[in-house]
Structure formats: C-alpha cells, structure tokens
Motif scaffolding. Structure first.
Motif, PDB file in Angstrom:
ATOM      1  N   LEU A 147      13.013  -6.097   1.948  1.00 34.05           N
ATOM      2  CA  LEU A 147      12.064  -6.501   2.978  1.00 34.05           C
ATOM      3  C   LEU A 147      10.973  -7.387   2.390  1.00 34.05           C
ATOM      4  O   LEU A 147      10.566  -8.381   3.013  1.00 34.05           O
ATOM      5  N   MET A 148      10.488  -7.083   1.197  1.00 33.30           N
ATOM      6  CA  MET A 148       9.472  -7.926   0.563  1.00 33.30           C
ATOM      7  C   MET A 148      10.015  -9.320   0.291  1.00 33.30           C
ATOM      8  O   MET A 148       9.308 -10.323   0.439  1.00 33.30           O
ATOM      9  N   LYS A 149      11.275  -9.392  -0.063  1.00 31.12           N
ATOM     10  CA  LYS A 149      11.901 -10.697  -0.305  1.00 31.12           C
ATOM     11  C   LYS A 149      11.961 -11.514   0.980  1.00 31.12           C
ATOM     12  O   LYS A 149      11.676 -12.719   0.987  1.00 31.12           O
ATOM     13  N   GLN A 150      12.295 -10.865   2.088  1.00 32.81           N
ATOM     14  CA  GLN A 150      12.360 -11.586   3.361  1.00 32.81           C
ATOM     15  C   GLN A 150      10.959 -12.010   3.819  1.00 32.81           C
ATOM     16  O   GLN A 150      10.775 -13.113   4.336  1.00 32.81           O
ATOM     17  N   GLU A 155      13.071   5.035   9.537  1.00 36.60           N
ATOM     18  CA  GLU A 155      13.785   6.313   9.571  1.00 36.60           C
ATOM     19  C   GLU A 155      13.785   6.978   8.202  1.00 36.60           C
ATOM     20  O   GLU A 155      13.564   8.189   8.080  1.00 36.60           O
ATOM     21  N   ARG A 156      14.017   6.179   7.161  1.00 34.94           N
ATOM     22  CA  ARG A 156      14.042   6.730   5.814  1.00 34.94           C
ATOM     23  C   ARG A 156      12.665   7.226   5.392  1.00 34.94           C
ATOM     24  O   ARG A 156      12.541   8.255   4.726  1.00 34.94           O
ATOM     25  N   VAL A 157      11.624   6.480   5.760  1.00 37.43           N
ATOM     26  CA  VAL A 157      10.264   6.898   5.417  1.00 37.43           C
ATOM     27  C   VAL A 157       9.957   8.239   6.080  1.00 37.43           C
ATOM     28  O   VAL A 157       9.424   9.163   5.454  1.00 37.43           O
ATOM     29  N   ARG A 158      10.319   8.338   7.350  1.00 32.72           N
ATOM     30  CA  ARG A 158      10.048   9.590   8.080  1.00 32.72           C
ATOM     31  C   ARG A 158      10.819  10.756   7.442  1.00 32.72           C
ATOM     32  O   ARG A 158      10.266  11.831   7.229  1.00 32.72           O
ATOM     33  N   ARG A 178      13.310   2.229  -2.548  1.00 32.64           N
ATOM     34  CA  ARG A 178      13.102   1.069  -3.417  1.00 32.64           C
ATOM     35  C   ARG A 178      13.913  -0.152  -2.974  1.00 32.64           C
ATOM     36  O   ARG A 178      13.398  -1.263  -2.898  1.00 32.64           O
ATOM     37  N   ARG A 179      15.197   0.061  -2.674  1.00 29.61           N
ATOM     38  CA  ARG A 179      16.045  -1.084  -2.335  1.00 29.61           C
ATOM     39  C   ARG A 179      15.616  -1.716  -1.012  1.00 29.61           C
ATOM     40  O   ARG A 179      15.566  -2.941  -0.883  1.00 29.61           O
ATOM     41  N   ARG A 180      15.300  -0.879  -0.029  1.00 24.48           N
ATOM     42  CA  ARG A 180      14.885  -1.436   1.261  1.00 24.48           C
ATOM     43  C   ARG A 180      13.534  -2.126   1.131  1.00 24.48           C
ATOM     44  O   ARG A 180      13.296  -3.161   1.760  1.00 24.48           O
ATOM     45  N   LEU A 207       0.818  -1.203   0.000  1.00 23.75           N
ATOM     46  CA  LEU A 207       0.000   0.000   0.000  1.00 23.75           C
ATOM     47  C   LEU A 207       0.861   1.266   0.000  1.00 23.75           C
ATOM     48  O   LEU A 207       0.582   2.231  -0.700  1.00 23.75           O
ATOM     49  N   TYR A 208       1.922   1.235   0.809  1.00 19.48           N
ATOM     50  CA  TYR A 208       2.753   2.425   0.976  1.00 19.48           C
ATOM     51  C   TYR A 208       4.028   2.359   0.142  1.00 19.48           C
ATOM     52  O   TYR A 208       5.006   3.045   0.438  1.00 19.48           O
ATOM     53  N   GLU A 209       4.022   1.542  -0.901  1.00 19.18           N
ATOM     54  CA  GLU A 209       5.233   1.324  -1.700  1.00 19.18           C
ATOM     55  C   GLU A 209       5.796   2.630  -2.246  1.00 19.18           C
ATOM     56  O   GLU A 209       7.018   2.829  -2.291  1.00 19.18           O
TER      57      GLU A 209
END
Length: 997
Positions: free
Chosen positions: A81-84, A154-157, A75-77, A68-70
């Motif tokens: 995270l989606m892979k994990q 942190e990056r999102v914020r 992008r890399r993180r 939803l918040y893609e």
C-alpha cells in the motif's frame, strides 16, 4: 471499500479509547478519501483542478496514518500500500506543481517569454495528467485497490483482537509516545538565519509530518493542540510551501537555460530567473520576520505542555541533534535467497584452487577483485545518495537498483536504503543498513587486495610485493572508522569514506582507486588479448578456433541473462591441454572448468544445488557425454558448506564435431543462472516434474527463465491470476490443481517465452503482462470447455439411448422386427460401455487434479441415466407383441419425455461450455431455460408413471406382462430424475464457480 469524503479531524475520540478502534477509523477515513478523489483527479481534473490538490493532500494524510500505525499492520500489505501511495503522490505532485505555476504565470504581466513558459508548463501538465490516469487505471482494475484496502482493515481488526500490544493500549498513552519524537525532530530541524532552501525544505518536511500527525492524534490531547499549535504549524507550512514553489520555479528556469541554445531565448529566461530569485529572496525574508524567536518560544512552550517539557529540545532557535530514541532504527536488511558477494562466503577463486587449476587461480582472483571494485563503487555511491536524499527528501532521487544489479549485489533490500534514509540532526544521519553496507565495503576492499599478495604474476619488475603498503593504508583507515551504531553516521564520516581529493587526506575511495590501477596492471600482464569476450593468455594458434567456438555459444545466448552478471570467461593453456573457465552466475561454488585435449573435452562442473547439476547433465542428450558419479565435497566458508562436483567427457568424432560441441556447451551456461530460484518460483504453481519440464523446454528453445524472473517471477503469474479473476487457488494449492498439469505446463512455457522474447524485443512490461494475463484467461476457458466436452460427449450417448428406447417402444405391436431390436440392444450396450469409459476417464483426471469435482459429479449422476436406459431397452425387447390395453400409451409418453429431457440436458451442457463471467445475458438465459425445461420434463414424467401404475386396476392380461411394463416405466421415470439431478449439479457449478470468477 467505497470512497468517501471525510473530515481531517477525528470527532468523538477520547484518550480512553482503544488504539485499535481509533486506528481503524483513521485508516478507513483517510484511505476512503483517497478512493474518492483518485477517480475525480483522473477523469475530471479539467473541470476542477482542486481534485488533484485534494488527491495529493489526502495521499499525504493516508501515508502519515499508515506510518503512525505501522506496528499494527501486516508487513506485506503495508509495503504494497505504501508503494501504491507513493506512485499516486508522485503523479499528483507533478500535476499540482504545474497547476500552481500555471496559476501564477497567468497573473504575471504578459510577455513573450512568460507565454512560452506558460505553454511549456501546460504541456508538462498534460503529460502529468496521463500519469494520474495510468495510476488510476492500474489501481481500479477489478476494484483491486479497494479490495486490498478492505483486506488490510480486516487484518488489522483481526490482529488487534487476537493479540496484545499497542492495538489495545489506551489511545492517550499511545498517542503521546508517537507525538513526542515528531516534536523532537521538528525542533531539531529548525534552521538558522543563513540556511539555504534545502534546510528550509527539510524543516518544511518535519513540519508537515507533525501537522498530519496532529490531525490524527488531536483527540488524545487538550484542545490547545488543535486550536493553537496546529494553526501555527499550518501557517508555517503555507509560508514554507510558497518558498518551495519559488525554488522549484527557479530550478525549472535554470534547466531551461541549460537546454536552450538560442541566445535571445536564454536572455529572456534569465530575465525571468532574476524575477523569481527576487521573489524567492523576498519570501525568505518575510518568513524570517514572521518566524521570530518569540514565536518559536511560544510553540516550544505549547508542545512542552502537551508532551512534557523534559522531552522537547531547550534551544528552539537552532535545533540540536535528535536523540537516538526519537526514531528507532530498522534492522539491517535480511539475507536474500542468493549468495551476496562480499559476505565472506567462499569465493570462485577458492573453488578454482580446490579443483587444482592453479594456472587459473590468479586470473580468477583478479576477476573477483575487479568485480569487488564495481561493488565497492556502488556501495560508496549508495551511502552518498542516501545522505543526499536525507538532506533533500522531496527532490527526485534513485534507488540505485540498476547499479546494484549491474555490479552483482543480490541484496534487493538495499534498494530501499535511499528512500528510508533521514537526517537526524545538523550532521547526523540515519541510513538503514549502514553498518551492513560498510562491512560489505571493507570486505570488497580486502578482495581487491587478494591478487596483490599472490606469488604468481602479481609482482612488478622490481620484485616488490605491492600488497604490503596497501594493507597498511587499509589498517590506518579502519582505526578511526565510524561505528555505525544503530545505523547512525555523521556526514563527516561519509566524506572521509568517499572523498576523492588527496589534499584532504587518505580515504577509502582513494585506496580503492589505487587498488584498481594495480589490478589493471596485473590484468595487462596476464591477459595478452581478448577473443570474443574471453580473457585469453598463453594460448597456441590451434586453441583460437576452440575458444571462438565456445564463445560463439556463450554470446549467442548471453542476452538471455538480461541484467544479471556472470558468464565471465578465462582461457589459457596448461601443458598439452586448453583450459577454459566460466564463472556462470554469482553463486560462489558455481564454476565450470573445461579441458580440451585433442578431440576430447572434459568438463568439471561444481554446484551447490544437486537438482541443477542433474538438469545441466540432461541438457546434453544430443551428445554422447560420459558422466562420472557425482561427488559431494565440504568446503569451509561456503554458505551451504557442501558443494557437488561432476565430470563429463565427450570424445568428438572430428574437428568439426568438436567445434559444434563447444559451441553448444557455451550456449547452455546461461540457463544455469538463477535456475534454482526460477524452479522455486514455478513450484508455487505446478508439481516438480512440470517445473523441470518447463525449464528444460525453455532451455531447449533458447528462451530461458531470466526474463520471467526479471518481470517478477511468481508475482507475474499471481498478477495474471488477479487480472483474470477466474481461478481462486486454495491455500497451499497450485495452478495445476485447476488447469491440470499438462495445460499448466503449456501456460508456464508461454509465460517464460513471452517474457524472454518481449523483453529482448523492447516491448513494454505492461504489454507483456497483458499478453500473459490474456493467455491465462484463454487457458482457463479452454480447460472449462475441455472439462464439459466430456459431459457433452456423455450427454450425446444419453440422447442416443433415449431415442433408441422411444423408437423400440413405438415399434411394439402385432408386427415387429426382432432382428432390429436385437441390434438395438447390442448398440445400447456399446453406448453404455462408452459412457462408462468417459466417467472413468473423468474420475482418473479428477484424481490427478486435471478436472474439478463438479464435472465428475455431473457425469456420475448422468451415468445412472445411461445404465437405466440400456436396461430399459433390453426390457422393451422382452415385451409381447401386443401390450395390454392401458399400458402402451403412458409408456410411449414416458419414452418421449425421456428424449425431451435428454435433449434439454444436452442443450444445457452445450450452452454451459461457452459461459464465463462476462457472458451475454441472452446466453446465460438460454442455459437457464434448458435447466428449467429439464425440471418440467421431470414433473411430467412423474405424472406419466402414476398413469402407468394406475393401469393395474383395469389390467386383464398376464400379470407378468404388467410387472415388466411397470418396471420399464419405473426405469424411464428414474432416468428423468437423474437427468434433473445432473442438470442441477451443472447449474450450481456454472452459477457458483464459473459466472463468479
């Protein structure tokens, strides 16, 4: 980030909130719940199977939130995270499916066959648990998963605060724009009454997507969404889930029937299969009676009030195709750093033609056409598998990565096509990069046509050129070809591309099959035989040993290319010389042509990378090869536009030397494949000269670099750094900045060797990665100890100087050995010079990046001690035989304190050499104790100096003697100050950098 249980709903959320604030709360809550349940599912699943169930549910919720918040996520993180999460979900899915089936089997009437089924399912459950444990261990190592989540938040914020866009939109507006397409897809996927389990399963997936989105977005809408619509979707999910469980059981039983040879056992399994199919049919019937047209209408009306009726499909009974706006198509995959076959770039055949080897041109065209055939089959399969995955997204599938690598397609983005494909309607599919794949497919068909139009050797005995009819067929197939607009394609279009039934009409698949037969015919005409893997035609008997020698070298090191294509060899005779051509790798202008005439071997080598060309030339140091000046040529159609050409000539002494040279030449080619890619990956860790040294060493020792690249290249070393946790590379810095160029080179050599040897020996990637991580830790420890070895050597000289000063001070009296004193002064001078040399070496190493700044600071501070003590020893030698009363005792005390301080300083350094993050508490305590005792000595020296200065009041001798004695005392006291300063610098280095690594 700490794991915590959270509510699936977001309390206290209003439409007026900032989307960024809601996003952070959502992600933190869902990922926190995942962190909470993963260790419980891994370690305590035998206590409560609900842990696994909750792990799966919260993994799905976390995945839904990320999707939803893609747009707001790095992008890399996000991808990592989606892979994990996908790994966690797969592990939890297998275990949960077993739990559900076991619970159901335990309620069945007991029978022998049910007992067998229960036992086999329990065995599967144990195996599934090991996968959960493995995922947990991987993600929990060094708090890796939690740390990555914290960094993501942190990056999102930060991105939300710094940039405009959806992050600062009102949550209500943003939520409405996100919910609307999900509602559309949900209604579009409603199956009809005759739909099979696959269609029901697809409907269940859409409902699940909608359900998890409602949990996140409910705060932006009226209560009706949460209190009325959500329960309906939830019950729908439960009923469809029961159908899916029964369908899964049926699939398991069918597999058991296929795998069982015992007729009696098969009969038992069939009996259970009939029971499961009966239950499945009953569950489907119950669902049809429950999910009535009236219910569908009510749900439709409800969502119409929530998101706006104009956007919801009017026919909820049989869903229409979803509008294109419902799901924006991602762009086609970007180009990679490798040349992609089928991209329209210059081909190897054209390079061979430019080199004047017309005799090899047709074989080169055939080779490329056969390679294009392999790629075309892969691309067609990719479209078909993507469609199947879109039809059945929850069934196991493949990314076709191995097939892609085997046929030489370099675009790794294609590995994600299957996973990202989805169904958009009854016969509509969104397949990412579909247009790109179709263009590559057509380009490869044209390459297959190229040899059929060549005038030399491609005509059949009747003289008819075979290219014409096939070109007409291709034009006829392209005229009604699908547009693939926004990567949308119908199932019918895929069928028309991939159909293999001639009665259904012509297709691209049938054209490829027919072209393949023609290519085989041409190849049979050309290649009369194969010698050790080389396609050979028109050679003489005397050529065979030469081809055999060359291929012996190629085949000896061929395994070092691993799964990379290349090294195809063609040999023929052209007049008085044998001509051998090798295509090396996949780069279009990367070709080697060898001419053998008598005992002279002339090789013509082309490359788009001048550094690789020089590297290749340097591999022949052991042979006398005369290299002509390298020339650069421009070729239209070549990706880099310019390629470089060199000619090297070797005159063999005799036939034996000729065979040795050809074997060596063949064995070196594998080290050119992906060489530039490996160099770029290594450059992230070391200077250019080190990288070239490492690649040359790997070639000379027959290890190569392809194993390193196969395991991830630079990411393999970054993972080792993360595991080691002992070095933090500064932004833009390299590993060599911390380890030094020489030790970094040794570590990189070990990495390339371990990857190559390990993969060829069949070792697991997990083991190879652990070995590389352990070697990096050893390298870090060795470097740390090596740095402090200089400090320890310097400290030993300081101790010697302090002892000499004390002994000379004690010897001052009525009877003195002046010769001994003079020798001591000379020894002190030599010791001080050696101490200066150590400081100079450290300063030079620090300038090269071989030593950290703190170690140099320690030595610089300690060098003041050596200078002062050498000076004090000289002044002591000048004291009169009898020192005035009141001066001797405090001077002797000071000299003794300097010895104690120097010894404690040496102890501190020796203890520091063995320290690291996991050092025992006692070892750290010994180090800190030595530091503390050095501090105590410095305080005591201050008192002794004051006593010496106070002696001036009662001094009765020559005032010059008092001045000399006072200067000695002052110098000795300053030595203790410098000892303390060096020790404190060492202490800060150990506590701030070493123990925190």
């Amino acid at each position: 980030m700490q794991g915590a249980v959270t509510d699936k709903w977001l309390p206290d959320v209003s439409p007026a909130d900032r989307t960024l604030d809601v996003a952070l709360r959502t992600l933190k809550g869902r990922l926190g719940a995942l962190l909470y349940y993963l260790p419980l599912a891994a370690q305590k699943a035998d206590e409560d199977q609900e842990y696994v169930h909750q792990l799966r549910v919260w993994t799905r919720r976390a995945t839904a939130a990320l999707r939803l918040y893609e747009d707001m996520l790095p992008r890399r993180r996000y991808s990592w995270l989606m892979k994990q999460l996908k790994r966690v979900r797969r592990a939890a899915n297998d275990a949960r499916d077993c739990d559900v089936l076991i619970e159901r089997l335990r309620k069945k009437p007991p029978s022998r066959q049910v007992k067998r089924w229960l036992e086999s399912t329990q065995a599967e459950r144990i195996e599934a648990q090991t996968r959960i444990v493995a995922v947990h261990e991987r993600l929990w190592r060094d708090d890796r998963f939690s740390h990555r989540i914290d960094k993501l938040l942190e990056r999102v914020r930060a991105r939300g605060e710094d940039n405009a866009g959806p992050a600062i939109d009102r949550f209500g507006d943003w939520a409405r724009s996100r919910l609307r397409p999900m509602v559309e897809r949900f209604f579009a996927s409603i199956p009809d009454a005759q739909a099979d389990e696959a269609a029901l399963h697809q409907f269940r997936i859409r409902g699940k997507e909608l359900r998890y989105a409602i949990e996140i977005l409910a705060g932006a809408f009226a209560d009706e969404l949460r209190t009325q619509l959500y329960p309906a979707i939830e019950e729908l999910q439960d009923r469809l889930g029961a159908i899916n469980d029964l369908a899964t059981s049926r699939t398991r039983l069918l597999r058991k029937i296929e795998e069982t040879d015992d007729a009696k056992a098969v009969a038992g399994w069939r009996k259970l299969l009939v029971e499961e199919e009966t239950r499945l049919e009953g569950a489907r019937h119950e669902f049809g009676e429950w999910f009535t047209p009236r219910m569908r209408e009510d749900i439709w009306d409800g969502f119409g009030r929530i998101v706006g009726e104009a956007t919801v499909p009017r026919s909820p009974t049989i869903g229409p195709q979803t509008s294109a706006a419902a799901a924006p198509a991602p762009s086609s995959p970007p180009a990679t750093d490798q040349s992609v076959p089928g991209s329209g770039a210059m081909t190897k055949a054209r390079i061979v033609g430019e080199l004047g080897e017309q005799k090899l041109l047709l074989p080169a065209l055939v080779n490329e056409a056969l390679a294009a055939n392999d790629r075309a089959k892969y691309l067609m399969t990719l479209l078909q598998i993507a469609r199947e995955h879109a039809d059945h997204p929850d069934l196991p599938t493949t990314d076709l990565r191995e097939e892609r690598l085997a046929c030489g397609v370099a675009d790794s983005e294609l590995d994600t096509v299957v996973e990202r494909s989805r169904k958009e309607g009854a016969d509509a599919y969104h397949i990412p990069a579909a247009r790109h794949v179709h263009e590559m497919l057509i380009d490869d068909v044209r390459r297959m046509l190229a040899p059929l139009g060549h005038p030399d050797g491609s005509q059949p005995p009747d003289g008819v050129r075979p290219a014409g009819p096939y070109e007409v067929r291709l034009c006829g197939l392209l005229s009604p070809a699908p547009s693939f607009a926004e990567d949308q394609v119908s199932g019918g279009s895929i069928d028309r591309l991939a159909s293999g039934r001639r009665e259904a009409g012509d297709s691209l698949h049938l054209l490829i099959m027919d072209l393949h037969k023609e290519l085989n015919r041409i190849q049979r005409q050309l290649a009369t035989e194969t010698i050790d893997g080389a396609q050979v035609y028109g050679v003489l008997e005397l050529d065979r040993p030469l081809i055999t020698a060359f291929m012996a070298g190629v085949n000896r090191t061929r395994a070092l290319k691993f799964d990379h294509p290349g090294l195809g060899t063609t040999a023929t005779r052209s007049g008085e010389r044998l001509v051998i051509q090798n295509d090396i790798g996949m780069s279009e202008a990367h070709v080697l042509v060898i001419h053998v005439e008598g005992t002279r071997v002339t090789l013509t080598y082309t490359d788009v990378h001048i550094e690789r060309l020089v590297f290749f030339q340097n591999l022949f140091d052991r042979f006398e090869v005369g290299w002509q000046d390298t020339v650069s040529r421009r070729a239209a159609g070549l990706e880099e536009d310019i390629y470089h050409l060199c000619l090297g000539t070797h005159e063999a002494r005799d036939q034996a030397n000729l065979l040795v040279y050809l074997t060596f030449l063949g064995s070196r080619l594998v080290f050119l494949i992906d060489w530039n890619r490996a160099r770029k990956r290594l450059r992230k860790f070391a200077p250019r000269r080190v990288c070239l040294e490492v690649l040359r060493w790997a070639a000379d020792h027959d290890h190569g670099h392809r194993g390193f690249l196969s395991l991830g290249g630079d990411q393999l070393i970054f993972d080792a750094l993360e595991t080691a946790g002992r070095l933090a590379l500064r932004p833009g810095g390299q590993l060599s900045d911390s380890l030094g160029p020489e030790r970094t080179a040794e570590f990189l050599k070990f990495t390339l060797q371990t990857a190559s040897v390990g993969l060829r020996a069949g070792e697991s990637e997990f083991l190879i990665r652990d070995e590389i991580g352990a070697e990096l830790r050893r390298s870090i420890d060795a470097v740390h100890q090596g740095w402090l070895q200089w400090a320890a050597d310097h400290a030993s000289l300081v101790v010697e100087l302090a002892l000499a000063a004390r002994d000379m001070m004690l010897a001052v009296g009525a009877v003195r050995d002046r010769d001994l004193e003079n020798r001591t002064v000379l020894r002190a001078r030599r010791w001080e010079h050696r101490a200066d040399e150590l400081v100079s070496r450290c300063r030079t190493a620090q300038g090269r990046g071989d030593a950290p700044g703190p170690v140099l600071d320690v030595l610089v501070a300690a060098d003041d001690i050596a200078d002062g003590l050498e000076e004090a020893i000289f002044w002591i030698s000048l004291l009169p035989n009898a020192v005035a009363e009141g001066m001797a005792e405090p001077l002797n005390d000071l000299a003794g304190l300097v010895v104690q301080g120097a010894q404690e300083y040496l102890k501190a350094i020796e203890n520091a050499r063995g320290l690291h993050r996991g050092s025992p508490r006692e070892q750290v305590a010994d180090f800190l104790g030595a530091v503390d005792r050095t501090l105590t000595v410095e305080h005591q020296a201050d008192d002794a100096l004051r006593r010496t200065q106070a002696g001036v009041l009662g001094f009765v001798g020559d005032f010059k003697q008092w001045h000399l004695a006072n200067s000695i005392a002052d110098t000795l006291e300053k030595a203790t100050d410098s000892l303390l300063r060096s020790t404190l610098v060492l202490r800060d280095y150990i506590l701030d950098e070493v123990l925190r690594r």
